[in-house]
Design an enzyme around this catalytic site. Structure first.
Site, PDB file in Angstrom:
ATOM      1  N   LYS A 199      27.923  67.281  35.467  1.00  0.00           N
ATOM      2  CA  LYS A 199      26.467  67.399  35.377  1.00  0.00           C
ATOM      3  C   LYS A 199      26.094  68.844  35.625  1.00  0.00           C
ATOM      4  O   LYS A 199      26.391  69.410  36.680  1.00  0.00           O
ATOM      5  CB  LYS A 199      25.812  66.483  36.409  1.00  0.00           C
ATOM      6  CG  LYS A 199      24.291  66.616  36.429  1.00  0.00           C
ATOM      7  CD  LYS A 199      23.662  65.542  37.279  1.00  0.00           C
ATOM      8  CE  LYS A 199      22.157  65.728  37.364  1.00  0.00           C
ATOM      9  NZ  LYS A 199      21.521  64.686  38.177  1.00  0.00           N
ATOM     10  N   LYS A 252      26.477  65.552  31.110  1.00  0.00           N
ATOM     11  CA  LYS A 252      25.024  65.645  31.080  1.00  0.00           C
ATOM     12  C   LYS A 252      24.593  67.086  31.210  1.00  0.00           C
ATOM     13  O   LYS A 252      25.103  67.764  32.096  1.00  0.00           O
ATOM     14  CB  LYS A 252      24.480  64.821  32.252  1.00  0.00           C
ATOM     15  CG  LYS A 252      22.986  64.812  32.363  1.00  0.00           C
ATOM     16  CD  LYS A 252      22.591  63.998  33.550  1.00  0.00           C
ATOM     17  CE  LYS A 252      21.100  64.136  33.726  1.00  0.00           C
ATOM     18  NZ  LYS A 252      20.667  63.713  35.012  1.00  0.00           N
TER      19      LYS A 252
HETATM   20  C1  PBG Z   1      18.746  62.609  39.503  1.00  0.00           C
HETATM   21  C2  PBG Z   1      18.744  62.672  38.024  1.00  0.00           C
HETATM   22  C3  PBG Z   1      18.176  63.657  37.179  1.00  0.00           C
HETATM   23  C4  PBG Z   1      18.343  63.197  35.866  1.00  0.00           C
HETATM   24  C5  PBG Z   1      18.997  61.981  35.949  1.00  0.00           C
HETATM   25  N1  PBG Z   1      19.257  61.689  37.284  1.00  0.00           N
HETATM   26  C6  PBG Z   1      17.430  64.873  37.497  1.00  0.00           C
HETATM   27  C7  PBG Z   1      18.093  66.064  38.088  1.00  0.00           C
HETATM   28  O1  PBG Z   1      19.281  66.109  38.356  1.00  0.00           O
HETATM   29  O2  PBG Z   1      17.340  66.993  38.318  1.00  0.00           O
HETATM   30  C8  PBG Z   1      17.860  63.886  34.623  1.00  0.00           C
HETATM   31  C9  PBG Z   1      17.669  63.002  33.448  1.00  0.00           C
HETATM   32  C10 PBG Z   1      16.917  63.585  32.322  1.00  0.00           C
HETATM   33  O3  PBG Z   1      16.526  64.761  32.295  1.00  0.00           O
HETATM   34  O4  PBG Z   1      16.686  62.829  31.385  1.00  0.00           O
HETATM   35  N2  PBG Z   1      19.679  63.378  40.151  1.00  0.00           N
END
Ligand code: PBG
Length: 326
Positions: A199, A252
């Protein structure tokens, strides 16, 4: 000129479909759903046209809408009624995700995946417990190991509510191992973990942070999410999650990181998921609103590309719309 090899021969209608290498099917898609404990009515999410935060009382109806399109799985995100320094509503038995999960698993056939993170539940919006909380400055760091205990508690509370799968997204080192151990100790050894394994610290999460009210109140997530400049590091990072027992490995965001999806496909035999995030959704919507792009076509092409790169599963805000046209 003597051209023996003419790839165009196979691009005509009739044969084109038969030689197609990549298919997107409704059963590959997971639809994110936002459940909001602070409202009695559905609230449209401005930055993500077509998406809403729904009250707990509407969670079942919302998931039924998803199922009608042919999509079989949802990812639940919660907006709690209150937040505190440690994010304690995240593991509350009567918390928003626990309550919604209980209802949705009792009343529908959806496969329910829950996001396991603290950022929507902490008053500071970070994904864990903070050091130097009072100082609110750039030296802030999320305390890794103290956060692990909380993530284990959250995962168990989701499993107790009936979650089919849990998906930790906080990018703490050791989070998959800690959650696996907590789940196993609580007799949930059958509940799989989909790790947000690679991520990145991405600006493409912007619209989501409005949607889920989870933007950090100060500072950023650079000290726990991955640096967008790093490709080799993703292999090391994901390897750790695989060793700790992750069942599904996620990348992601998706489109700007297809090289990472392809790398993971090569390196691992686990199912690979990709999260086509809020910013990827918002930008296609914005361009189509201006009449610059055809929304359905670019959405489908995006999902095909993500699968072609090697993803088995796609989390996407386009899930319902695309499943409808497949
Ligand atoms: C929580 C989380 C996030 C997303 C999914 N779970 C936000 C982040 O890490 O700031 C982002 C999902 C999206 O942008 O569609 N940690």
């Amino acid at each position: 000129m003597n051209l023996t090899d003419r790839p165009r021969r196979l691009r005509r209608d009739g044969i084109r479909e038969m030689v197609s290498e990549t298919d997107v099917e409704a059963s590959d898609l997971i639809a994110p759903v936002f459940v909001d404990a602070t409202t009695d009515e559905r609230v449209p999410i401005e930055t993500m046209p077509g998406h809403e935060r729904v009250p707990i009382s509407d969670a079942v109806a919302r998931v039924e809408e998803v199922l009608e399109t042919g999509v079989e799985a949802v990812m639940l995100f919660g907006i709690p009624e209150s937040k505190d320094e440690r994010g304690s509503r995240a593991w509350a038995e009567d918390g928003v995700v626990q309550e919604a999960t209980r209802r949705v698993t009792a009343e529908t056939d959806a496969y329910v995946i829950t996001d396991v993170c603290l950022c929507e539940y902490t008053d500071h919006g970070h994904c864990g417990v903070l050091e130097n909380h009072a100082e609110e400055d750039a030296r802030l760091t999320v305390k890794n190991d103290e956060t692990l205990d909380l993530l284990g508690k959250i995962a168990v509370s989701h499993a107790e509510a009936g979650a089919d799968m849990v998906a930790p997204s906080g990018m703490m080192d050791g989070m998959v191992g800690a959650i696996r151990e907590s789940l196993d100790d609580a007799a949930f050894s059958d509940v799989p973990i989909m790790s947000y394994a690679a991520k990145y610290e991405s600006a493409f999460y912007g619209p989501f942070r409005d949607a889920a009210d989870g933007a950090p109140a100060f500072g950023d997530r650079r000290h726990y999410q991955m640096d967008p400049a790093n490709r080799r590091e993703a292999i090391r990072e994901v390897e750790l999650d695989a060793e700790q027992g992750a069942d599904v490995l996620m990348v992601k965001p998706a489109l700007p990181y297809l090289d990472i999806v392809a790398d993971l496909r090569d390196e691992f035999d686990h199912p690979i998921a990709a999260y086509n995030v809020s910013g990827e959704y918002a930008m296609l919507h914005a361009a189509s609103e201006k009449g610059w792009l055809d929304l359905e076509e670019v959405a489908l092409e995006s999902l095909v590309s993500i699968k072609r790169a090697g993803a088995d599963l796609i989390l996407t805000y386009f899930a319902e719309d695309i499943a409808d046209v497949l």
